[in-house]
Design a protein around this motif. Structure first.
Motif, PDB file in Angstrom:
ATOM      1  N   ARG A  53       0.737  -1.184  -0.116  1.00 25.46           N
ATOM      2  CA  ARG A  53      -0.009  -0.030  -0.003  1.00 25.46           C
ATOM      3  C   ARG A  53       0.843   1.338  -0.135  1.00 25.46           C
ATOM      4  NH1 ARG A  53      -1.053  -3.561   3.273  1.00 25.46           N
ATOM      5  NH2 ARG A  53      -0.389  -2.812   5.319  1.00 25.46           N
ATOM      6  N   LEU A  54       1.020   1.792  -1.209  1.00 22.36           N
ATOM      7  CA  LEU A  54       1.837   3.235  -1.154  1.00 22.36           C
ATOM      8  C   LEU A  54       0.564   4.272  -0.911  1.00 22.36           C
ATOM      9  CD1 LEU A  54       4.102   2.665  -4.354  1.00 22.36           C
ATOM     10  CD2 LEU A  54       4.797   2.613  -1.906  1.00 22.36           C
ATOM     11  N   SER A  55       1.205   5.177  -0.476  1.00 28.19           N
ATOM     12  CA  SER A  55       0.211   6.348  -0.139  1.00 28.19           C
ATOM     13  C   SER A  55      -0.557   6.739  -1.612  1.00 28.19           C
ATOM     14  CB  SER A  55       0.906   7.461   0.378  1.00 28.19           C
ATOM     15  OG  SER A  55       0.071   8.493   0.745  1.00 28.19           O
ATOM     16  N   GLY A  56      -1.942   6.650  -1.494  1.00 30.86           N
ATOM     17  CA  GLY A  56      -2.504   7.261  -2.602  1.00 30.86           C
ATOM     18  C   GLY A  56      -2.788   6.122  -3.708  1.00 30.86           C
ATOM     19  N   SER A  57      -2.363   4.946  -3.282  1.00 35.41           N
ATOM     20  CA  SER A  57      -2.580   3.645  -4.115  1.00 35.41           C
ATOM     21  C   SER A  57      -4.116   3.221  -3.944  1.00 35.41           C
ATOM     22  CB  SER A  57      -1.485   2.709  -4.068  1.00 35.41           C
ATOM     23  OG  SER A  57      -1.935   2.233  -2.750  1.00 35.41           O
ATOM     24  N   GLN A  59      -4.694   0.423  -3.166  1.00 30.55           N
ATOM     25  CA  GLN A  59      -4.553  -0.570  -2.311  1.00 30.55           C
ATOM     26  C   GLN A  59      -4.775   0.196  -0.818  1.00 30.55           C
ATOM     27  OE1 GLN A  59      -2.632  -0.648  -4.958  1.00 30.55           O
ATOM     28  NE2 GLN A  59      -2.273  -2.600  -5.560  1.00 30.55           N
ATOM     29  N   ALA A  60      -3.965   1.155  -0.762  1.00 33.26           N
ATOM     30  CA  ALA A  60      -4.167   2.076   0.445  1.00 33.26           C
ATOM     31  C   ALA A  60      -5.428   2.537   0.811  1.00 33.26           C
ATOM     32  CB  ALA A  60      -3.106   3.386   0.293  1.00 33.26           C
ATOM     33  N   GLU A  61      -6.275   2.913  -0.361  1.00 31.78           N
ATOM     34  CA  GLU A  61      -7.767   3.332  -0.251  1.00 31.78           C
ATOM     35  C   GLU A  61      -8.530   2.192   0.263  1.00 31.78           C
ATOM     36  OE1 GLU A  61     -10.946   4.769  -3.379  1.00 31.78           O
ATOM     37  OE2 GLU A  61      -8.920   5.702  -3.233  1.00 31.78           O
ATOM     38  N   VAL A  64      -7.758   1.223   4.185  1.00 33.40           N
ATOM     39  CA  VAL A  64      -8.325   2.190   5.068  1.00 33.40           C
ATOM     40  C   VAL A  64      -9.747   2.030   5.096  1.00 33.40           C
ATOM     41  CG1 VAL A  64      -9.157   4.770   5.378  1.00 33.40           C
ATOM     42  CG2 VAL A  64      -6.783   4.460   4.708  1.00 33.40           C
TER      43      VAL A  64
END
Length: 76
Positions: A53-57, A59-61, A64
Motif C-alpha cells: 500500500r503506497l500512499s494514494g494507491s 490498495q491504500a484506499e 483504509v
C-alpha cells in the motif's frame, strides 16, 4: 479479535492501572495480543488480500476502507 479489542480498552481504562508503569501496561497488552490470533488475522488480511500500500494507491484506499469498516464492526 473483538475480545482482544475490548480487553485492551478495559485495561487502559481501569483506575487500578495508575499504579503500574507505562512499560508494565504495555507489556501486559503485548502479552494479551500475542496470546490471541486476532492481530495475526488482521495482518494476514491486510498483506494477503489487500497487498502493498503506497500512499494514494488503490490498495491504500482499500486498506483504509477495510480498517474503518472492521473497527465499526467491533463497536469502535
Amino acid at each position: 479479535m473483538r475480545r482482544f479489542v475490548y480487553v485492551a480498552m478495559v485495561a487502559l481504562a481501569l483506575p487500578s492501572l495508575a499504579a503500574e508503569s507505562d512499560a508494565e501496561v504495555a507489556a501486559r497488552l503485548l502479552d494479551a495480543a500475542l496470546a490471541s490470533e486476532g492481530a495475526w488475522i488482521v495482518a494476514a488480511h491486510l498483506t494477503d488480500r489487500i497487498g502493498p500500500r503506497l500512499s494514494g494507491s488503490p490498495q491504500a484506499e482499500r486498506a483504509v476502507a477495510w480498517t474503518a469498516e472492521t473497527m465499526r464492526s467491533w463497536g469502535l
